[in-house]
Design a protein around this motif. Sequence first.
Motif, PDB file in Angstrom:
ATOM      1  N   MET A   1       1.189  -1.154  -0.111  1.00 17.03           N
ATOM      2  CA  MET A   1       0.200  -0.070   0.081  1.00 17.03           C
ATOM      3  C   MET A   1       1.142   1.557   0.225  1.00 17.03           C
ATOM      4  O   MET A   1       1.638   1.254   0.206  1.00 17.03           O
ATOM      5  CB  MET A   1      -0.590   0.430   1.436  1.00 17.03           C
ATOM      6  N   LEU A   2       0.027   2.622  -0.538  1.00 16.58           N
ATOM      7  CA  LEU A   2       0.943   3.481   0.243  1.00 16.58           C
ATOM      8  C   LEU A   2       1.617   4.038   0.729  1.00 16.58           C
ATOM      9  O   LEU A   2       1.392   3.632   2.050  1.00 16.58           O
ATOM     10  CB  LEU A   2      -0.085   4.254   0.196  1.00 16.58           C
ATOM     11  N   THR A   3       2.758   4.508   1.122  1.00 14.70           N
ATOM     12  CA  THR A   3       3.572   4.854   1.918  1.00 14.70           C
ATOM     13  C   THR A   3       2.878   5.677   2.623  1.00 14.70           C
ATOM     14  O   THR A   3       3.021   6.465   2.236  1.00 14.70           O
ATOM     15  CB  THR A   3       5.456   4.726   1.655  1.00 14.70           C
ATOM     16  N   GLU A   4       3.414   6.312   3.975  1.00 13.40           N
ATOM     17  CA  GLU A   4       3.329   7.046   4.528  1.00 13.40           C
ATOM     18  C   GLU A   4       3.681   8.497   3.619  1.00 13.40           C
ATOM     19  O   GLU A   4       3.130   9.426   3.922  1.00 13.40           O
ATOM     20  CB  GLU A   4       4.182   7.778   5.792  1.00 13.40           C
ATOM     21  N   LEU A   5       5.184   8.664   2.781  1.00 12.47           N
ATOM     22  CA  LEU A   5       5.752   9.690   2.781  1.00 12.47           C
ATOM     23  C   LEU A   5       5.127  10.271   1.353  1.00 12.47           C
ATOM     24  O   LEU A   5       5.382  10.729   0.924  1.00 12.47           O
ATOM     25  CB  LEU A   5       7.047   9.307   2.232  1.00 12.47           C
ATOM     26  N   ASN A   6       4.106   9.816   0.767  1.00 12.34           N
ATOM     27  CA  ASN A   6       3.041   9.260  -0.157  1.00 12.34           C
ATOM     28  C   ASN A   6       4.377   9.358  -1.231  1.00 12.34           C
ATOM     29  O   ASN A   6       4.123  10.070  -2.755  1.00 12.34           O
ATOM     30  CB  ASN A   6       2.489  11.070  -0.286  1.00 12.34           C
ATOM     31  N   ARG A   7       4.934   8.294  -1.249  1.00  9.97           N
ATOM     32  CA  ARG A   7       5.224   8.194  -2.686  1.00  9.97           C
ATOM     33  C   ARG A   7       5.375   6.599  -2.568  1.00  9.97           C
ATOM     34  O   ARG A   7       5.295   5.730  -1.977  1.00  9.97           O
ATOM     35  CB  ARG A   7       7.583   8.832  -2.625  1.00  9.97           C
ATOM     36  N   GLY A  15       6.603  -2.095 -15.751  1.00 15.63           N
ATOM     37  CA  GLY A  15       5.431  -3.209 -16.102  1.00 15.63           C
ATOM     38  C   GLY A  15       5.677  -3.603 -14.927  1.00 15.63           C
ATOM     39  O   GLY A  15       4.449  -5.005 -15.211  1.00 15.63           O
ATOM     40  N   ASP A  16       4.964  -3.006 -14.439  1.00 15.45           N
ATOM     41  CA  ASP A  16       4.537  -3.161 -12.146  1.00 15.45           C
ATOM     42  C   ASP A  16       3.510  -2.985 -12.441  1.00 15.45           C
ATOM     43  O   ASP A  16       2.160  -2.239 -13.582  1.00 15.45           O
ATOM     44  CB  ASP A  16       5.392  -2.888 -11.010  1.00 15.45           C
ATOM     45  N   VAL A  17       2.555  -3.148 -11.567  1.00 22.66           N
ATOM     46  CA  VAL A  17       1.261  -2.972 -11.535  1.00 22.66           C
ATOM     47  C   VAL A  17       0.506  -2.022 -10.046  1.00 22.66           C
ATOM     48  O   VAL A  17       0.801  -2.243  -8.726  1.00 22.66           O
ATOM     49  CB  VAL A  17       0.369  -4.213 -11.714  1.00 22.66           C
ATOM     50  N   ILE A  18      -0.366  -1.727 -10.180  1.00 24.64           N
ATOM     51  CA  ILE A  18      -0.695  -0.747  -9.123  1.00 24.64           C
ATOM     52  C   ILE A  18      -2.126  -0.831  -8.945  1.00 24.64           C
ATOM     53  O   ILE A  18      -2.732  -0.445 -10.243  1.00 24.64           O
ATOM     54  CB  ILE A  18      -0.737   0.988  -8.849  1.00 24.64           C
ATOM     55  N   ILE A  19      -2.890  -1.643  -7.926  1.00 24.31           N
ATOM     56  CA  ILE A  19      -4.205  -1.839  -8.168  1.00 24.31           C
ATOM     57  C   ILE A  19      -4.925   0.157  -6.704  1.00 24.31           C
ATOM     58  O   ILE A  19      -4.435  -0.414  -6.136  1.00 24.31           O
ATOM     59  CB  ILE A  19      -4.663  -2.959  -7.593  1.00 24.31           C
ATOM     60  N   PHE A  20      -5.850   0.288  -7.946  1.00 30.20           N
ATOM     61  CA  PHE A  20      -6.392   1.471  -6.671  1.00 30.20           C
ATOM     62  C   PHE A  20      -7.503   0.803  -6.015  1.00 30.20           C
ATOM     63  O   PHE A  20      -8.233   0.488  -6.842  1.00 30.20           O
ATOM     64  CB  PHE A  20      -6.611   2.833  -7.400  1.00 30.20           C
ATOM     65  N   GLY A  21      -8.391   1.658  -5.245  1.00 25.95           N
ATOM     66  CA  GLY A  21      -9.639   1.225  -4.388  1.00 25.95           C
ATOM     67  C   GLY A  21      -9.801   2.217  -3.316  1.00 25.95           C
ATOM     68  O   GLY A  21      -9.245   2.994  -3.104  1.00 25.95           O
ATOM     69  N   THR A  22     -11.211   2.290  -2.772  1.00 24.68           N
ATOM     70  CA  THR A  22     -11.000   2.535  -1.210  1.00 24.68           C
ATOM     71  C   THR A  22     -10.732   2.312  -0.219  1.00 24.68           C
ATOM     72  O   THR A  22     -11.741   1.196  -0.213  1.00 24.68           O
ATOM     73  CB  THR A  22     -13.030   2.772  -1.292  1.00 24.68           C
ATOM     74  N   GLY A  25     -13.967   0.041   2.057  1.00 23.16           N
ATOM     75  CA  GLY A  25     -14.589  -0.574   0.863  1.00 23.16           C
ATOM     76  C   GLY A  25     -13.875  -1.789  -0.045  1.00 23.16           C
ATOM     77  O   GLY A  25     -13.048  -2.185   0.733  1.00 23.16           O
ATOM     78  N   ASP A  26     -14.194  -1.943  -1.305  1.00 25.46           N
ATOM     79  CA  ASP A  26     -13.389  -2.158  -2.425  1.00 25.46           C
ATOM     80  C   ASP A  26     -12.039  -1.884  -2.568  1.00 25.46           C
ATOM     81  O   ASP A  26     -11.567  -0.714  -3.214  1.00 25.46           O
ATOM     82  CB  ASP A  26     -14.074  -2.244  -3.588  1.00 25.46           C
ATOM     83  N   GLU A  27     -11.603  -2.181  -2.242  1.00 33.56           N
ATOM     84  CA  GLU A  27      -9.597  -2.159  -2.141  1.00 33.56           C
ATOM     85  C   GLU A  27      -9.357  -2.217  -3.266  1.00 33.56           C
ATOM     86  O   GLU A  27      -8.103  -1.790  -3.470  1.00 33.56           O
ATOM     87  CB  GLU A  27      -9.258  -2.001  -1.076  1.00 33.56           C
ATOM     88  N   TYR A  28      -9.629  -2.978  -4.537  1.00 36.98           N
ATOM     89  CA  TYR A  28      -9.300  -3.665  -6.116  1.00 36.98           C
ATOM     90  C   TYR A  28     -10.410  -3.125  -6.618  1.00 36.98           C
ATOM     91  O   TYR A  28     -10.996  -3.657  -7.522  1.00 36.98           O
ATOM     92  CB  TYR A  28      -8.906  -5.352  -5.610  1.00 36.98           C
ATOM     93  N   GLU A  29     -10.144  -1.767  -6.703  1.00 33.74           N
ATOM     94  CA  GLU A  29     -11.553  -1.532  -8.134  1.00 33.74           C
ATOM     95  C   GLU A  29     -10.785  -1.115  -9.530  1.00 33.74           C
ATOM     96  O   GLU A  29     -11.189  -1.467 -10.710  1.00 33.74           O
ATOM     97  CB  GLU A  29     -11.912   0.185  -7.111  1.00 33.74           C
ATOM     98  N   HIS A  30      -9.406  -0.897 -10.019  1.00 36.71           N
ATOM     99  CA  HIS A  30      -8.925  -0.137 -11.030  1.00 36.71           C
ATOM    100  C   HIS A  30      -7.314  -0.644 -10.963  1.00 36.71           C
ATOM    101  O   HIS A  30      -6.899   0.139  -9.855  1.00 36.71           O
ATOM    102  CB  HIS A  30      -9.139   1.684 -11.016  1.00 36.71           C
ATOM    103  N   ALA A  31      -7.363  -0.740 -11.510  1.00 32.27           N
ATOM    104  CA  ALA A  31      -6.121  -1.839 -12.108  1.00 32.27           C
ATOM    105  C   ALA A  31      -4.788  -0.812 -13.346  1.00 32.27           C
ATOM    106  O   ALA A  31      -5.693  -0.231 -14.261  1.00 32.27           O
ATOM    107  CB  ALA A  31      -5.301  -2.863 -12.667  1.00 32.27           C
ATOM    108  N   VAL A  32      -3.589   0.149 -13.191  1.00 34.67           N
ATOM    109  CA  VAL A  32      -3.033   0.441 -13.660  1.00 34.67           C
ATOM    110  C   VAL A  32      -1.311  -0.453 -14.088  1.00 34.67           C
ATOM    111  O   VAL A  32      -1.115  -0.657 -12.948  1.00 34.67           O
ATOM    112  CB  VAL A  32      -3.109   1.988 -14.045  1.00 34.67           C
ATOM    113  N   PHE A  63      -9.596   6.710  -5.521  1.00 34.03           N
ATOM    114  CA  PHE A  63      -9.503   6.691  -5.041  1.00 34.03           C
ATOM    115  C   PHE A  63      -8.289   7.222  -3.893  1.00 34.03           C
ATOM    116  O   PHE A  63      -7.900   7.906  -3.697  1.00 34.03           O
ATOM    117  CB  PHE A  63      -8.480   4.758  -5.636  1.00 34.03           C
ATOM    118  N   THR A  64      -8.995   6.024  -3.099  1.00 28.93           N
ATOM    119  CA  THR A  64      -7.826   6.253  -1.243  1.00 28.93           C
ATOM    120  C   THR A  64      -6.703   4.956  -1.558  1.00 28.93           C
ATOM    121  O   THR A  64      -6.533   5.669   0.321  1.00 28.93           O
ATOM    122  CB  THR A  64      -9.043   6.448   0.075  1.00 28.93           C
TER     123      THR A  64
END
Length: 91
Positions: A1-7, A15-22, A25-32, A63-64
């Motif tokens: 998940m996101l680090t406290e440093l917002n980095r 080539g890696d993946v980030i999955i965003f969510g809420t 709620g649903d923590e796996y809503e959108h992948a990039v 997303f959060t």
Amino acid sequence: MLTELNRPPDEIATGDVIIFGTAGGDEYEHAVIVVKRNGDNLYCNAYSNDRYHRSWKFWWGYFTVAHFIHLDDNAGYQANLRPYTPDRPAS
């Protein structure tokens, strides 16, 4: 998940993946897919509305939570890789 440093984590690369969510709620809503890294900024492509080389921070407006998935180099590599063709059932 996101680090406290917002980095993003240091090991995240092209080539890696980030999955965003809420959160809550649903923590796996959108992948990039990460297509470029420039310091602490990741540029990503996504299928919705044809997002091309957008900063990963763009999705924080929607997303959060962010899950970072690092794929090792040559993950899934097989020297004689052939397309998978399932057997057809007998007619």
